[in-house]
Design a protein around this motif. Structure first.
Motif, short mmCIF file in Angstrom:
data_model
loop_
_atom_site.label_atom_id
_atom_site.label_comp_id
_atom_site.label_asym_id
_atom_site.label_seq_id
_atom_site.Cartn_x
_atom_site.Cartn_y
_atom_site.Cartn_z
N UNK A 31 -2.20 3.43 -6.50
CA UNK A 31 -2.80 2.29 -5.79
C UNK A 31 -4.31 2.45 -5.71
N UNK A 32 -5.02 1.39 -6.09
CA UNK A 32 -6.49 1.35 -6.00
C UNK A 32 -6.92 1.51 -4.54
N UNK A 33 -7.71 2.56 -4.26
CA UNK A 33 -8.25 2.75 -2.91
C UNK A 33 -9.76 2.66 -2.89
N UNK A 34 -10.35 1.97 -3.90
CA UNK A 34 -11.81 1.86 -3.97
C UNK A 34 -12.31 0.82 -2.98
N UNK A 35 -13.64 0.79 -2.79
CA UNK A 35 -14.25 -0.07 -1.78
C UNK A 35 -13.98 -1.55 -1.98
N UNK A 36 -13.74 -1.98 -3.23
CA UNK A 36 -13.53 -3.41 -3.48
C UNK A 36 -12.23 -3.92 -2.88
N UNK A 37 -11.33 -3.02 -2.45
CA UNK A 37 -10.06 -3.46 -1.87
C UNK A 37 -10.23 -4.08 -0.49
N UNK A 38 -11.46 -4.01 0.06
CA UNK A 38 -11.72 -4.73 1.33
C UNK A 38 -12.01 -6.20 1.09
N UNK A 39 -12.22 -6.62 -0.18
CA UNK A 39 -12.43 -8.04 -0.46
C UNK A 39 -11.21 -8.83 0.00
N UNK A 48 -4.76 -4.80 2.76
CA UNK A 48 -3.71 -5.20 3.71
C UNK A 48 -2.54 -5.84 2.97
N UNK A 49 -2.86 -6.74 2.01
CA UNK A 49 -1.80 -7.37 1.22
C UNK A 49 -1.01 -6.32 0.44
N UNK A 50 -1.72 -5.32 -0.14
CA UNK A 50 -1.04 -4.27 -0.90
C UNK A 50 -0.12 -3.45 0.01
N UNK A 51 -0.59 -3.13 1.24
CA UNK A 51 0.26 -2.38 2.17
C UNK A 51 1.53 -3.15 2.50
N UNK A 52 1.35 -4.45 2.82
CA UNK A 52 2.51 -5.27 3.17
C UNK A 52 3.49 -5.36 1.99
N UNK A 53 2.95 -5.48 0.78
CA UNK A 53 3.79 -5.56 -0.41
C UNK A 53 4.62 -4.28 -0.58
N UNK A 54 3.97 -3.10 -0.41
CA UNK A 54 4.71 -1.85 -0.55
C UNK A 54 5.81 -1.73 0.50
N UNK A 55 5.51 -2.14 1.74
CA UNK A 55 6.54 -2.09 2.79
C UNK A 55 7.76 -2.92 2.40
N UNK A 71 -3.40 7.78 -4.98
CA UNK A 71 -4.50 6.81 -4.80
C UNK A 71 -5.81 7.45 -5.19
N UNK A 72 -6.85 6.64 -5.24
CA UNK A 72 -8.18 7.14 -5.56
C UNK A 72 -9.24 6.34 -4.82
N UNK A 96 7.96 6.86 3.15
CA UNK A 96 6.80 7.75 3.13
C UNK A 96 5.63 7.12 2.37
N UNK A 97 5.92 6.45 1.25
CA UNK A 97 4.86 5.80 0.47
C UNK A 97 4.23 4.67 1.26
N UNK A 98 5.05 3.85 1.92
CA UNK A 98 4.51 2.75 2.72
C UNK A 98 3.63 3.28 3.84
N UNK A 99 4.06 4.37 4.50
CA UNK A 99 3.27 4.95 5.57
C UNK A 99 1.95 5.52 5.04
N UNK A 100 2.01 6.17 3.87
CA UNK A 100 0.79 6.72 3.27
C UNK A 100 -0.20 5.62 2.92
N UNK A 101 0.30 4.49 2.42
CA UNK A 101 -0.58 3.36 2.09
C UNK A 101 -1.28 2.82 3.34
N UNK A 102 -0.58 2.84 4.47
CA UNK A 102 -1.17 2.36 5.72
C UNK A 102 -2.39 3.18 6.12
N UNK A 103 -2.45 4.45 5.68
CA UNK A 103 -3.55 5.32 6.08
C UNK A 103 -4.73 5.31 5.13
N UNK A 104 -4.66 4.54 4.04
CA UNK A 104 -5.75 4.52 3.06
C UNK A 104 -6.93 3.70 3.59
N UNK A 105 -8.14 4.26 3.50
CA UNK A 105 -9.38 3.58 3.94
C UNK A 105 -10.30 3.42 2.74
N UNK A 106 -10.20 2.31 1.99
CA UNK A 106 -10.96 2.14 0.74
C UNK A 106 -12.45 2.30 0.95
#
Length: 557
Positions: A31-39, A48-55, A71-72, A96-106
């Motif tokens: 999963x892309x965790x770069x700064x552009x994911x805040x767009x 946020x959309x990516x997190x919801x999708x994984x859940x 992630x990166x 576990x993957x969904x929870x890990x995605x929730x903690x990503x700060x791009x």
């Protein structure tokens, strides 16, 4: 959106009932965790959309699927080595993957190629079958060729596949990462909103989790043809067939739902010379180029070649934004395109797009200067036009006094000089800083400034192709007040109005309060306990006045 997601998830569950149980593949989601994911898309951040999708998608996976998560760009800015495996491949990792995605700060770079390589190595791709699912909203930013990497991994792997889900990518951007999938036998799927991302990830993961076992070898029938459908498309009825060898022409096909509408996604391919094969049945196909598209039912019959033709009802829009006659095209110019009043897209710099025919409105902006073009274009036509925005440059310099530049973040707002009937003026642009450039349309303006208690306005005019230098001389100095602790400080003008009140220029809390003030006389009021200390001061332009207020009320120095 919830209905679409539930429908898709139900479809995956249904697949689990009708397909035979098999040993699951090993796969890693990157999963892309770069700064552009805040767009944002429709007011919601892409992460946020990516997190919801994984859940939603991972909550329906079989327990025996071995799935990991990487992630990166989530820990540091500017670091191409910022890649981390958050969940090692194992069974039952959906939660576990969904929870890990929730903690990503791009926040960082986009090292797509190195992340895919590391995921492949973790899956031991040279020894066993392995799959990587990449979800990205950006392109490679770390100087590695993703196409070359994909070819290398395909050559070294036993049975290695990369599927790429392009989230919010344009068609051109998508093609720059699609090779990661195409060169490894995977699929590239485009998603421009939450529904599309759910659909793309559901389709991809379902294929991995529910892959059918190898059937027993059977004698192959004599092939009737190498393909059973060959589509063509044109911009207008009776117009020439479109020629595309750069993936500009996109074909997508879907199954037909029970109610006759578009059903499950089947596949995507590109270019005008495409020839494909589908199982006999009824399909809905879509042809698109740029922002013009057309869909129609296409039946596929055994032993026959379907040759559907699509009329996109599109036009070619070529716009070349220039600040003035004879100037170079401005690569930073913003071009917003609307069709029949509805937003289509925003492009930058030299523009060459296919858009729907009909009523088009285009806003071309360079800096704060904007011109609007309106067209009524028939399908198949081409608009090729230089758009002269008419821009001049205002260079605004701020000085405390002549020869002493302002280094603090002074606020400058540019207004149109002409006032409306209510006395207000239109705000054109604003920036912070003592040395600023404003690209403006020809006309009369006012630069309103504010720094601490110093504020005012300076009128100026701009002409196309000319530089206008605007000097703002504050005739101001700095007042620095030191108090014992966090005491309240307020600075008033020394002169009183007819009702006995004084104008407040600045306020704050100690121990250190500092403000720029116009040259003149002031009173510094400091509240210590129940006592208020008032100290007269005189501020001179270009000078600093330091005042220390002692703890004992009434004493200053």
């Amino acid at each position: 959106m919830r209905f679409v997601r539930n429908f898709l998830l139900g479809a995956v569950a249904a697949l689990g009932l009708v397909l035979p149980a098999v040993a699951a593949e090993r796969a890693i989601i990157v999963l892309d965790g770069s700064g552009s994911m805040w767009a944002q898309i429709d007011g919601k951040a892409r992460i946020t959309i990516a997190r919801e999708t994984l859940h939603e998608v991972l909550s329906t996976l079989p327990d025996d699927l071995e799935l990991g998560f990487m992630t990166y760009g989530h820990r540091e800015k500017g670091n191409c080595a910022d890649i981390e495996m958050l969940v090692e491949p194992a069974t039952g990792t959906g939660a576990a993957i969904a929870a890990a995605a929730d903690g990503i700060n791009p926040k960082g770079m986009t090292p797509i190629s190195d992340a895919v390589r590391l995921a492949a190595e973790d899956l031991q791709f040279t020894e066993q079958k392995a799959t990587v699912i990449l979800i990205t909203d950006g392109l490679e930013t770390c100087e590695v060729d993703p196409c070359a990497l994909a070819s290398e991994l395909e050559a070294q792997g036993i049975d290695f596949t990369t599927h790429v889900l392009g989230f919010g990518l344009s068609d051109d951007e998508g093609q720059q990462v699609a090779c990661l999938a195409e060169n490894t036998g995977g699929k590239y799927l485009s998603a421009n909103d939450g529904d599309a991302l759910v659909e793309a990830l559901t389709t991809t993961v379902a294929q991995i989790a529910q892959a059918e076992p190898e059937p027993a070898p059977e004698p192959e029938p004599e092939p009737v043809a190498d393909y059973n459908y060959k589509p063509t498309a044109s911009l207008s009825e009776g117009g020439p067939d479109l020629a595309s060898d750069n993936a500009d022409l996109v074909w997508e096909w879907y199954k037909v739902a029970a109610d006759g509408s578009q059903g499950d996604y089947v596949g995507t391919d590109y270019n005008s010379d495409f020839e494909g094969s589908l199982e006999p049945g009824d399909y809905i196909m879509t042809a698109s180029m740029g922002y013009a598209s057309s869909s129609q039912p296409v039946p596929i019959e055994a032993g026959k070649v379907a040759e559907p033709h699509f009329i996109l009802n599109g036009v070619i829009l070529k716009l070349h934004p220039r600040p003035s006659e004879g100037a170079e095209v401005d690569d930073n110019a913003s071009i917003e395109i609307r069709h029949a009043g509805e937003y289509v897209t925003t492009n930058y710099g030299d523009t060459n797009l296919v858009v729907p025919a009909g009523a088009l409105d285009v806003d071309v902006s360079i800096g704060a200067a904007t011109v609007t073009r309106s067209y009524d274009v028939a399908a198949g036509e081409t608009i090729d036009e230089d758009v002269i925005v008419g821009v001049g440059l205002a260079k605004v310099t701020s000085l405390y006094v002549e020869g002493m530049p302002v280094e603090a973040d002074i606020f400058i707002e540019v207004f149109a000089a002409q006032k409306a009937i209510d006395g207000g003026r239109k705000s054109v642009a604003y920036q912070y800083g003592g040395d600023l450039d404003f690209e403006l349309a020809q006309g009369d303006y006012v630069a309103a400034y504010r720094l601490g208690g110093a504020e005012g306005e300076v009128p100026f005019s701009v002409k196309t192709e000319e530089l206008t230098e605007v000097a703002i001389v504050l005739d101001a100095g700095i007042l620095a007040v030191t108090t014992p602790g966090d005491k309240y400080v307020e600075v008033f003008g020394a002169a009183k109005s007819i009702d006995g009140s004084r104008k407040s220029f600045h306020y704050g809390y100690g121990p250190d309060v500092q403000a720029a003030l116009p040259a003149g006389d002031y009173v510094v009021a400091t509240t210590i306990g129940d006592a208020v200390t008032e100290t007269p001061v005189t501020i001179k332009g270009g000078e600093r006045f330091e005042l220390t207020v002692e703890a004992a009320a009434g004493k200053t120095k």
